[in-house]
Scaffold this motif. Structure first.
Motif, mmCIF file in Angstrom:
data_model
loop_
_atom_site.group_PDB
_atom_site.id
_atom_site.type_symbol
_atom_site.label_atom_id
_atom_site.label_comp_id
_atom_site.label_asym_id
_atom_site.label_seq_id
_atom_site.Cartn_x
_atom_site.Cartn_y
_atom_site.Cartn_z
ATOM 1 N N ALA A 73 3.416 -9.649 -27.907
ATOM 2 C CA ALA A 73 3.901 -11.015 -27.694
ATOM 3 C C ALA A 73 4.468 -11.622 -28.970
ATOM 4 C CB ALA A 73 2.768 -11.889 -27.174
ATOM 5 N N GLN A 74 4.321 -10.897 -30.096
ATOM 6 C CA GLN A 74 4.786 -11.395 -31.401
ATOM 7 C C GLN A 74 4.281 -12.819 -31.620
ATOM 8 O OE1 GLN A 74 8.712 -10.501 -32.697
ATOM 9 N NE2 GLN A 74 8.106 -8.380 -32.676
ATOM 10 N N SER A 75 2.973 -12.932 -31.525
ATOM 11 C CA SER A 75 2.312 -14.227 -31.611
ATOM 12 C C SER A 75 2.764 -15.011 -32.841
ATOM 13 C CB SER A 75 0.797 -14.025 -31.664
ATOM 14 O OG SER A 75 0.152 -15.231 -31.966
ATOM 15 N N PRO A 76 3.142 -16.276 -32.648
ATOM 16 C CA PRO A 76 3.561 -17.101 -33.789
ATOM 17 C C PRO A 76 2.405 -17.434 -34.726
ATOM 18 C CG PRO A 76 3.421 -18.434 -31.801
ATOM 19 C CD PRO A 76 3.241 -17.012 -31.382
ATOM 20 N N THR A 77 1.180 -17.093 -34.311
ATOM 21 C CA THR A 77 0.037 -17.407 -35.162
ATOM 22 C C THR A 77 -0.125 -16.414 -36.305
ATOM 23 O OG1 THR A 77 -1.483 -16.148 -33.745
ATOM 24 C CG2 THR A 77 -1.182 -18.486 -33.242
ATOM 25 N N VAL A 78 0.650 -15.334 -36.310
ATOM 26 C CA VAL A 78 0.593 -14.355 -37.395
ATOM 27 C C VAL A 78 1.976 -14.230 -38.019
ATOM 28 C CG1 VAL A 78 0.135 -11.952 -38.021
ATOM 29 C CG2 VAL A 78 -1.289 -13.086 -36.305
ATOM 30 N N GLU A 79 2.069 -14.435 -39.317
ATOM 31 C CA GLU A 79 3.331 -14.388 -40.048
ATOM 32 C C GLU A 79 4.017 -13.036 -39.825
ATOM 33 O OE1 GLU A 79 6.055 -13.748 -43.304
ATOM 34 O OE2 GLU A 79 4.216 -12.618 -42.977
ATOM 35 N N PRO A 80 5.342 -13.025 -39.567
ATOM 36 C CA PRO A 80 6.035 -11.786 -39.216
ATOM 37 C C PRO A 80 5.828 -10.637 -40.202
ATOM 38 C CG PRO A 80 7.462 -13.666 -38.808
ATOM 39 C CD PRO A 80 6.247 -14.199 -39.485
ATOM 40 N N GLY A 81 5.904 -10.918 -41.487
ATOM 41 C CA GLY A 81 5.701 -9.860 -42.464
ATOM 42 C C GLY A 81 4.296 -9.290 -42.400
ATOM 43 N N LEU A 82 3.327 -10.156 -42.161
ATOM 44 C CA LEU A 82 1.949 -9.715 -42.031
ATOM 45 C C LEU A 82 1.758 -8.892 -40.763
ATOM 46 C CD1 LEU A 82 -0.897 -9.791 -43.188
ATOM 47 C CD2 LEU A 82 -1.238 -12.008 -42.077
ATOM 48 N N ARG A 83 2.467 -9.293 -39.713
ATOM 49 C CA ARG A 83 2.379 -8.548 -38.459
ATOM 50 C C ARG A 83 2.887 -7.123 -38.636
ATOM 51 N NH1 ARG A 83 4.018 -12.419 -35.426
ATOM 52 N NH2 ARG A 83 6.222 -11.927 -35.390
ATOM 53 N N GLU A 84 3.953 -6.955 -39.414
ATOM 54 C CA GLU A 84 4.471 -5.617 -39.660
ATOM 55 C C GLU A 84 3.489 -4.779 -40.483
ATOM 56 O OE1 GLU A 84 7.128 -4.242 -38.195
ATOM 57 O OE2 GLU A 84 7.045 -6.153 -37.106
ATOM 58 N N ARG A 85 2.804 -5.407 -41.403
ATOM 59 C CA ARG A 85 1.795 -4.690 -42.180
ATOM 60 C C ARG A 85 0.598 -4.313 -41.312
ATOM 61 N NH1 ARG A 85 2.226 -5.815 -47.968
ATOM 62 N NH2 ARG A 85 -0.037 -5.701 -48.203
ATOM 63 N N LEU A 86 0.360 -5.131 -40.286
ATOM 64 C CA LEU A 86 -0.759 -4.876 -39.382
ATOM 65 C C LEU A 86 -0.545 -3.647 -38.497
ATOM 66 C CD1 LEU A 86 -1.914 -8.325 -37.942
ATOM 67 C CD2 LEU A 86 -3.417 -6.545 -38.820
ATOM 68 N N ARG A 87 0.695 -3.444 -38.062
ATOM 69 C CA ARG A 87 0.955 -2.418 -37.047
ATOM 70 C C ARG A 87 0.373 -1.046 -37.391
ATOM 71 N NH1 ARG A 87 4.385 -4.354 -33.162
ATOM 72 N NH2 ARG A 87 5.649 -6.157 -33.738
ATOM 73 N N PRO A 88 0.666 -0.473 -38.557
ATOM 74 C CA PRO A 88 0.116 0.854 -38.841
ATOM 75 C C PRO A 88 -1.396 0.856 -38.984
ATOM 76 C CG PRO A 88 1.236 -0.038 -40.777
ATOM 77 C CD PRO A 88 1.557 -0.944 -39.633
ATOM 78 N N LEU A 89 -1.962 -0.257 -39.455
ATOM 79 C CA LEU A 89 -3.409 -0.328 -39.585
ATOM 80 C C LEU A 89 -4.086 -0.364 -38.221
ATOM 81 C CD1 LEU A 89 -3.792 -2.906 -42.503
ATOM 82 C CD2 LEU A 89 -4.135 -0.434 -42.615
ATOM 83 N N LEU A 110 -13.933 -4.096 -45.099
ATOM 84 C CA LEU A 110 -13.710 -4.759 -46.380
ATOM 85 C C LEU A 110 -12.495 -4.159 -47.083
ATOM 86 C CD1 LEU A 110 -15.134 -6.810 -48.432
ATOM 87 C CD2 LEU A 110 -16.069 -4.758 -49.495
ATOM 88 N N GLY A 111 -12.454 -2.829 -47.153
ATOM 89 C CA GLY A 111 -11.328 -2.168 -47.814
ATOM 90 C C GLY A 111 -10.028 -2.338 -47.064
ATOM 91 N N THR A 112 -10.106 -2.288 -45.732
ATOM 92 C CA THR A 112 -8.889 -2.442 -44.927
ATOM 93 C C THR A 112 -8.305 -3.842 -45.082
ATOM 94 O OG1 THR A 112 -9.767 -0.854 -43.323
ATOM 95 C CG2 THR A 112 -7.917 -2.220 -42.620
ATOM 96 N N ALA A 113 -9.163 -4.852 -45.049
ATOM 97 C CA ALA A 113 -8.693 -6.230 -45.213
ATOM 98 C C ALA A 113 -8.150 -6.458 -46.623
ATOM 99 C CB ALA A 113 -9.823 -7.212 -44.910
ATOM 100 N N SER A 114 -8.784 -5.854 -47.609
ATOM 101 C CA SER A 114 -8.284 -5.962 -48.982
ATOM 102 C C SER A 114 -6.884 -5.366 -49.090
ATOM 103 C CB SER A 114 -9.244 -5.232 -49.934
ATOM 104 O OG SER A 114 -8.717 -5.164 -51.235
ATOM 105 N N GLU A 115 -6.676 -4.233 -48.430
ATOM 106 C CA GLU A 115 -5.354 -3.591 -48.408
ATOM 107 C C GLU A 115 -4.328 -4.460 -47.696
ATOM 108 O OE1 GLU A 115 -3.420 0.314 -46.152
ATOM 109 O OE2 GLU A 115 -5.555 0.292 -46.643
ATOM 110 N N LEU A 116 -4.720 -5.033 -46.566
ATOM 111 C CA LEU A 116 -3.796 -5.819 -45.756
ATOM 112 C C LEU A 116 -3.362 -7.106 -46.458
ATOM 113 C CD1 LEU A 116 -2.358 -6.438 -43.045
ATOM 114 C CD2 LEU A 116 -4.520 -7.391 -42.223
ATOM 115 N N PHE A 117 -4.332 -7.815 -47.055
ATOM 116 C CA PHE A 117 -4.041 -9.134 -47.613
ATOM 117 C C PHE A 117 -3.828 -9.117 -49.127
ATOM 118 C CE2 PHE A 117 -6.692 -9.886 -43.797
ATOM 119 C CZ PHE A 117 -5.745 -10.561 -43.031
#
Length: 434
Positions: free
Chosen positions: A66-82, A164-171
C-alpha cells in the motif's frame, strides 16, 4: 511536588496490532471502542479458548504494497530487503519502528550533510527481545525431521540482539543499545531505560521498540494450564471475552502487537524543529521478590508512588490511568486496591482505563502499545471505551472506571502501569505537550 521541567519529549509513535496497521487506524479504533478480538478454530486437541485471539490486522506485505504514507519512502526501500528475510515478529516490529522514526522526522541513511542527528548520540532499546516462540517451535520441528533442514541464519535469529542489530542497521543508530526483559512489563521497562538514557545525557534520541510476542500453541497451552487465559467456558462472541475490571473476567485474551516510541531531549527536539507529541515525565521499576505470577498490591503501590515522585507530579494531578488490567480476577482486584491507596481522596478523579479490553494482552509489547494509547488520548482529548465493562468488580469502587462508550476529555497527566511475571512492577508518567 512540582513538575521537573518538561521531562523527555516523545516525538514519534508507531504501532501495529489488531486495532490497526498504523497509529491513525489504531487511534480511530480506540475512539470507536472497536475490539480486535476474534475467534479462530484452534488446532486439533487444543481447548476452544485458545481460539479467542487478537491477531495483527494486516500482514507486513500488505502494508508495504500500500506504500503507506506513515513510512518515509527512502526508509521503505531500506526495509524491503530486511523484511524479505525476517521473521514475522521482526517484520511487524520493524514496521512499527519505521513509522515512529518517520513521524519524528529523523534522517534516513548516512548522508554526511545531515547535521540534525549525530548517529553516535542516538540510542536504541529493544523492550523484550525477539519473542518469536513460534519460530523456535518450527525450527525444532525441522530439526526432528532432519538436522540439516535447520537454516544457518537461525543461529543469528535466536538471539535477543538480532532485532537490536537489525534496527541499528536500518536506522543508522550507532550509540548505546540494549535489550530489556520484563515479561508483560517489558514495554515499560524499555521506556524507563530509554528515558533514563536521554535524561542522563547518554543519548539525544532513543528509539524504544517493543517487539511482537508470537506464541506457539506450546506457550498458549502453558498459559491455559496455569489458568491465566480467559474465555474458559464461553468463546463467542469473542470480542466480549476480554473483560478488565468486570465481574465476568476470567483471564486474559492473547493479542499480537508491536509498538515503538521515539524519546528525545527537549533541547535536541527544539534544535531540529521537532514538535513533541507529549512528554515522558518519569518512571519506576520495582521487584517484589517472587518468580511467580501472583501480584503484590503493596509493591504496585510502591512503584506507582516512585514513578510519581520521579516525575515530580502529585497523584492529585492525575487525569488518566492506563491500568495493567489484564482481565484476570486476581490481577484486576490487586491493581484496583493499589490504585485506591495511591490516589487516596482523589480516587474518583482520574479516568481509569483498560486498553486490553480492545487489543487483548500483547504481552511484552502491551505496555508500549498502551503508551501510544496514552499519548494519543492526551493529544486528541478523549478517553477510549472499556467496551466490556458491564458490572464493575467491588474492589474498583470508588475508582472512576472508563465506561463502555467513548468520553470527551482533556487529560493533562497520565499514569500507565504494567506488571509482569517474576515480580516485575512498573509505572510511567506522561504529560501533555504544551
Amino acid at each position: 511536588m512540582t513538575d521537573r521541567g518538561s521531562g523527555v519529549a516523545i516525538t514519534g509513535l508507531g504501532v501495529r496490532c489488531a486495532l490497526g496497521g498504523d497509529v491513525e487506524e489504531f487511534t480511530a479504533a480506540l475512539r470507536a471502542g472497536t475490539s480486535g478480538v476474534t475467534y479462530e478454530q484452534p488446532g486439533p486437541d487444543l481447548p476452544a479458548s485458545l481460539g479467542v485471539v487478537a491477531r495483527q490486522r494486516r500482514t507486513p506485505a500488505e502494508t508495504l504494497a500500500a506504500q503507506s504514507p506513515t513510512v518515509e519512502p527512502g526508509l521503505r526501500e531500506r526495509l524491503r530487503p530486511l523484511l524479505s528475510r525476517a521473521t514475522r515478529t521482526k517484520q511487524h516490529s520493524l514496521l512499527a519502528a519505521a513509522e515512529a522514526w518517520t513521524q519524528a522526522g529523523l534522517p534516513v541513511g548516512d548522508d554526511p550533510a545531515r547535521t540534525d542527528l549525530d548517529a553516535t548520540r542516538a540510542g536504541l532499546v529493544i523492550a523484550g527481545g525477539n519473542q518469536a516462540h513460534r519460530l523456535y517451535q518450527e525450527m525444532g520441528d525441522k530439526f526432528r525431521k532432519a538436522p540439516s533442514f535447520v537454516r544457518p541464519s537461525y543461529a543469528i535469529d535466536l538471539w535477543d540482539s538480532d532485532l537490536l542489530g537489525t534496527a541499528s542497521e536500518l536506522f543508522g543508530v550507532l550509540g548505546e543499545g540494549v535489550t530489556t526483559g520484563g515479561a508483560s512489563a517489558a514495554g515499560n521497562v524499555g521506556l524507563v531505560t530509554g528515558f533514563r538514557l536521554v535524561r542522563a545525557g547518554y543519548a539525544d534520541v532513543c528509539l524504544v521498540i517493543a517487539p511482537m510476542t508470537e506464541l506457539s500453541p506450546v506457550e498458549q497451552m502453558a498459559f491455559f494450564n496455569l489458568g491465566a487465559l480467559g474465555a474458559k467456558t464461553v468463546q463467542e462472541p469473542a470480542h466480549e471475552r476480554s473483560r478488565p475490571f468486570d465481574t465476568g473476567h476470567d483471564g486474559f485474551v492473547y493479542g499480537e502487537g508491536a509498538a515503538a516510541l521515539v524519546l528525545e531531549s527537549v533541547e535536541h527536539a527544539a534544535a531540529r524543529g521537532a514538535r513533541p507529541l507529549a512528554h515522558m515525565l518519569g518512571g519506576a521499576v520495582a521487584l517484589h521478590g517472587s518468580r511467580l505470577s501472583s501480584p503484590s498490591r503493596a509493591d504496585e503501590v510502591r512503584v506507582m508512588r516512585r514513578a510519581l515522585a520521579d516525575a515530580g507530579v502529585d497523584a492529585a494531578r492525575m487525569d488518566y490511568v492506563n491500568a495493567h488490567a489484564t482481565s484476570t480476577p486476581q490481577g484486576d482486584e490487586a491493581e484496583a486496591e493499589a490504585l485506591r491507596e495511591v490516589l487516596g481522596e482523589h480516587a474518583g478523579q482520574p479516568w481509569v482505563n483498560a486498553t486490553k479490553s480492545l487489543t487483548g494482552h500483547c504481552l511484552g509489547a502491551a505496555a508500549a502499545i498502551e503508551a501510544v494509547a496514552c499519548v494519543q488520548q492526551l493529544r486528541l482529548g478523549f478517553v477510549h471505551p472499556n467496551t466490556n465493562l458491564r458490572e464493575p468488580i467491588p474492589a474498583a469502587a470508588p475508582l472512576r472506571l472508563a465506561p463502555a462508550h467513548p468520553v470527551a476529555a482533556q487529560p493533562r497527566h497520565a499514569l500507565s502501569n504494567a506488571f509482569g511475571f517474576g515480580g516485575i512492577n512498573t509505572s510511567v508518567v506522561f504529560g501533555a505537550a504544551a
